[in-house]
Design an enzyme around this catalytic site. Structure first.
Site, mmCIF file in Angstrom:
data_model
loop_
_atom_site.group_PDB
_atom_site.id
_atom_site.type_symbol
_atom_site.label_atom_id
_atom_site.label_comp_id
_atom_site.label_asym_id
_atom_site.label_seq_id
_atom_site.Cartn_x
_atom_site.Cartn_y
_atom_site.Cartn_z
ATOM 1 N N ARG A 1 -12.400 6.220 -0.453
ATOM 2 C CA ARG A 1 -11.475 5.192 0.034
ATOM 3 C C ARG A 1 -11.974 3.819 -0.434
ATOM 4 N NH1 ARG A 1 -7.532 6.979 2.901
ATOM 5 N NH2 ARG A 1 -6.629 4.914 3.252
ATOM 6 N N CYS B 1 0.817 -1.220 0.000
ATOM 7 C CA CYS B 1 0.000 0.000 0.000
ATOM 8 C C CYS B 1 0.851 1.271 0.000
ATOM 9 C CB CYS B 1 -0.984 -0.051 1.169
ATOM 10 S SG CYS B 1 -2.385 1.026 0.929
ATOM 11 N N HIS C 1 -3.406 -5.650 2.386
ATOM 12 C CA HIS C 1 -3.043 -5.805 3.794
ATOM 13 C C HIS C 1 -3.606 -7.146 4.277
ATOM 14 C CE1 HIS C 1 -1.823 -1.609 4.432
ATOM 15 N NE2 HIS C 1 -2.893 -1.242 3.773
HETATM 16 N N1 GLN Z 1 -2.050 6.933 2.439
HETATM 17 C C1 GLN Z 1 -2.162 6.013 1.307
HETATM 18 C C2 GLN Z 1 -3.588 5.946 0.739
HETATM 19 O O1 GLN Z 1 -4.537 6.255 1.438
HETATM 20 C C3 GLN Z 1 -1.747 4.605 1.723
HETATM 21 C C4 GLN Z 1 -2.663 3.989 2.770
HETATM 22 C C5 GLN Z 1 -2.185 2.635 3.273
HETATM 23 O O2 GLN Z 1 -0.987 2.357 3.344
HETATM 24 N N2 GLN Z 1 -3.162 1.765 3.692
HETATM 25 O O3 GLN Z 1 -3.734 5.532 -0.417
#
Ligand code: GLN
Length: 242
Positions: free
Chosen positions: A128, A94, A193
């Protein structure tokens, strides 16, 4: 697998370890032990120098932590590129994945420069992506990868950088082109993840084989371990959105 060794370095674990991405490092070390492979393990924190490794891991994190890590990574960009070109394995999750590309452009903030190990770039989206992911890969058998995504970044691949898989459940790189993750040479990134490797033991062993190949300049096929628990967790998630 007697008298074999690989070095593994965890990049900036105090800053990028969202959702327990350290579980990927624990998995790599444990599986090496089960295979009888010695591991030289180190953590690289802010200000530490970068030495040659067989495998680097970098986890995910929020924009602020990415800012700090971006500055650190850039200090050693040429060293990382040299190591990539010598076959060193990289796995980024990520936020760490995003910094292995050219840049990550957050909302209303300066662009975070990456180290361009991958020909990819990321732009923050307006929503998101949060949820389970199943993706089909041709890199390893079984041909599925599972995990959990939580990112607003939209990643786009270019040139010879290809996805590690194609999404069948979830969003992946950008929710449009169905690609998930990226790889070029032995550099791999993913939005998964979970953490990623415990439920994808086949991919973990694939990375260990590549790290052995880099160190010994020879091909290695690891013997199969008893992964009934790992693959049970994997198969439970295949195809599940919730
Ligand atoms: N800040 C980055 C995003 O929101 C990565 C987030 C993360 O590592 N889960 O895309």
């Amino acid at each position: 697998m007697k008298n074999l060794k690989i070095s593994i370095a965890h990049l900036y674990p105090k800053l990028l370890n969202l959702y327990g991405d350290i579980g990927n490092v624990i998995t790599l070390i444990k599986r090496c032990q089960w295979h009888g492979i010695e591991v030289e393990f180190s953590q690289i924190n802010v200000g530490d120098s970068i030495s040659e490794q067989d495998l680097f891991f970098i986890g995910g994190g929020q924009d602020k932590q990415q800012e700090d890590v971006s500055l650190e990574l850039l200090k050693n960009k040429e060293k990382f590129i040299l190591q990539r070109d010598k076959g060193t394995v990289f796995l980024g999750i990520c936020g760490g994945y995003q910094l292995l590309g050219h840049y990550y452009q957050p909302h209303n903030k300066d662009r975070l420069e990456g180290i361009s190990l991958l020909d990819a770039y990321t732009i923050a989206g307006n929503k998101r992506f949060i949820g389970n992911v199943t993706a089909k890969t041709d890199l390893v058998l079984p041909y599925t990868l599972v995990g959990f995504e939580n990112h607003s970044g939209l990643t786009y691949l270019q040139g010879d950088t290809k996805p590690i898989a194609m999404v069948s459940v979830g969003n992946g790189n950008n929710g449009v082109d169905k690609t998930e993750g990226a790889h070029f040479m032995n550099v791999f990134g993913t939005y998964l993840h979970g953490s990623f490797l415990p439920k994808n033991p086949h991919f973990a062993d694939y990375l260990i084989e590549l790290a052995l190949e880099k160190r010994y300049n020879d091909k290695f096929i690891l013997p199969k371990l008893d992964d009934k628990f790992e693959l049970s967790a994997h198969n439970f998630l295949v195809g599940r959105a919730y």
